[in-house]
Design a protein around this motif. Structure first.
Motif, short mmCIF file in Angstrom:
data_model
loop_
_atom_site.label_atom_id
_atom_site.label_comp_id
_atom_site.label_asym_id
_atom_site.label_seq_id
_atom_site.Cartn_x
_atom_site.Cartn_y
_atom_site.Cartn_z
N ASP A 286 0.83 -1.21 0.00
CA ASP A 286 0.00 0.00 0.00
C ASP A 286 0.87 1.26 0.00
O ASP A 286 0.58 2.23 -0.71
CB ASP A 286 -0.93 0.01 1.22
N TYR A 287 1.90 1.24 0.80
CA TYR A 287 2.83 2.39 0.90
C TYR A 287 3.52 2.63 -0.44
O TYR A 287 3.57 3.76 -0.95
CB TYR A 287 3.85 2.11 1.99
N PHE A 288 4.05 1.55 -1.02
CA PHE A 288 4.75 1.64 -2.30
C PHE A 288 3.80 2.15 -3.38
O PHE A 288 4.11 3.05 -4.16
CB PHE A 288 5.29 0.26 -2.66
N GLY A 289 2.61 1.56 -3.42
CA GLY A 289 1.63 1.95 -4.42
C GLY A 289 1.16 3.38 -4.27
O GLY A 289 0.98 4.10 -5.27
N PHE A 290 0.97 3.84 -3.03
CA PHE A 290 0.53 5.21 -2.78
C PHE A 290 1.50 6.22 -3.37
O PHE A 290 1.11 7.15 -4.09
CB PHE A 290 0.38 5.44 -1.27
N TYR A 291 2.80 6.03 -3.11
CA TYR A 291 3.78 7.01 -3.58
C TYR A 291 4.08 6.88 -5.06
O TYR A 291 4.30 7.88 -5.75
CB TYR A 291 5.06 6.92 -2.74
#
Length: 291
Positions: free
Chosen positions: A152-157
């Motif tokens: 989720d973190y990777f995808g968000f940024y």
């Protein structure tokens, strides 16, 4: 990387058992019955526990084909990562005498994980992964169970930098339905750490069968994700008790985000300027007090 003959140390020890000395057999028996504890013991502690000399422990490691005990210990750690149950992980915490000891142990372990990751990272693969991220038609990020937060973190940024990122997650549709239109022009980034999610492995296998390029962000080249990936990136994630340490993996992901961002610097500067206006207009973030 541990060679193929040492993939299962328990079997390796059992095969060598008849030829071991009396003291070495005591060590072998203890490891077979208590591999979850032995993997985290020093040579001295293991020797005291079994009732042999420290030199006997070293010779035992040599008899298995290792240069010394540290190499045997690392090999055993790699094997037991996927075998430890949550209950066994909780039992590992019994060595912590108080909360202060827990704080020091966990923070030190996280620092060691980042240091080891930096020392062992394959810079060529890192560079190639950035190239693939920037050139892919569509990017799928798969991270399930404890790796969901990383995905989720990777995808968000990445979605703030690029406009072709899809996070594959649990939902109304299953993971294969979410990846149905995947093609050889796409990139799939799989994130997985012990205990590895079978669904993540299955998703990467499916994507590979469709001709997509696979990046694996995982803990070891022995990981099932690494064996599928065209470009494996490893980050150390030695656990502290029942909690997986994801500090080094998150740091590696941060580095990928920044590197991709620098490739797209001109475009994202304009994009972020527009976002700042939207955020201010709709009060997305708290504003600084103005005098």
């Amino acid at each position: 990387m541990i060679d193929e003959s040492k993939r299962d140390l328990i079997n390796q020890i059992q095969k060598k058992f008849p030829k071991l000395s009396k003291g070495q057999k005591l060590i072998a028996q203890y490891i077979i019955e208590n591999y979850d504890k032995a993997a985290f013991m020093t040579a001295s502690k293991l020797a005291n526990k079994v009732g042999v000399s420290e030199s006997t422990v070293v010779r035992f490691a040599n008899a298995l084909g290792f240069e010394g005990y540290p190499q045997l210990q690392k090999g055993l750690e790699e094997i037991i990562k996927t075998k430890l149950t949550t209950v066994q992980r909780v039992e590992m915490a019994s060595e912590y005498s108080n909360e202060g000891a827990i704080l020091k142990k966990v923070l030190k372990s996280d620092m060691d994980n980042i240091r080891t990751t930096l020392e062992k990272i394959d810079y060529d693969v890192f560079q190639q992964v950035i190239d693939k991220i920037c050139s892919a038609e569509k990017i799928y990020i798969v991270g399930l169970r404890s790796s969901t937060a990383l995905a989720d973190y990777f995808g968000f940024y990445l979605n703030l930098i690029l406009d072709n990122v899809k996070i594959v997650s649990y939902g109304i549709s299953n993971i294969f339905e979410q990846m149905l239109r995947i093609s050889e022009r796409d990139l799939v980034i799989g994130i997985g750490f012990p205990r590895y999610s079978i669904q993540t492995v299955d998703a990467l296998t499916y994507a590979k069968e469709q001709g997509a390029t696979i990046v694996g962000i995982t803990d070891s080249l022995l990981s099932p994700l690494a064996s599928i990936a065209d470009y494996p990136l490893t980050a150390k994630s030695n656990m502290a008790s029942f909690v997986d340490s994801l500090v080094a993996p998150l740091s590696l992901i941060n580095a990928l985000i920044v590197a991709v961002g620098m490739r797209e610097k001109d475009e994202i500067t304009e994009y972020f300027n527009k976002l700042e206006g939207i955020w201010e207009k709709y009060n997305v973030y708290e504003r600084k007090n103005q005098s």
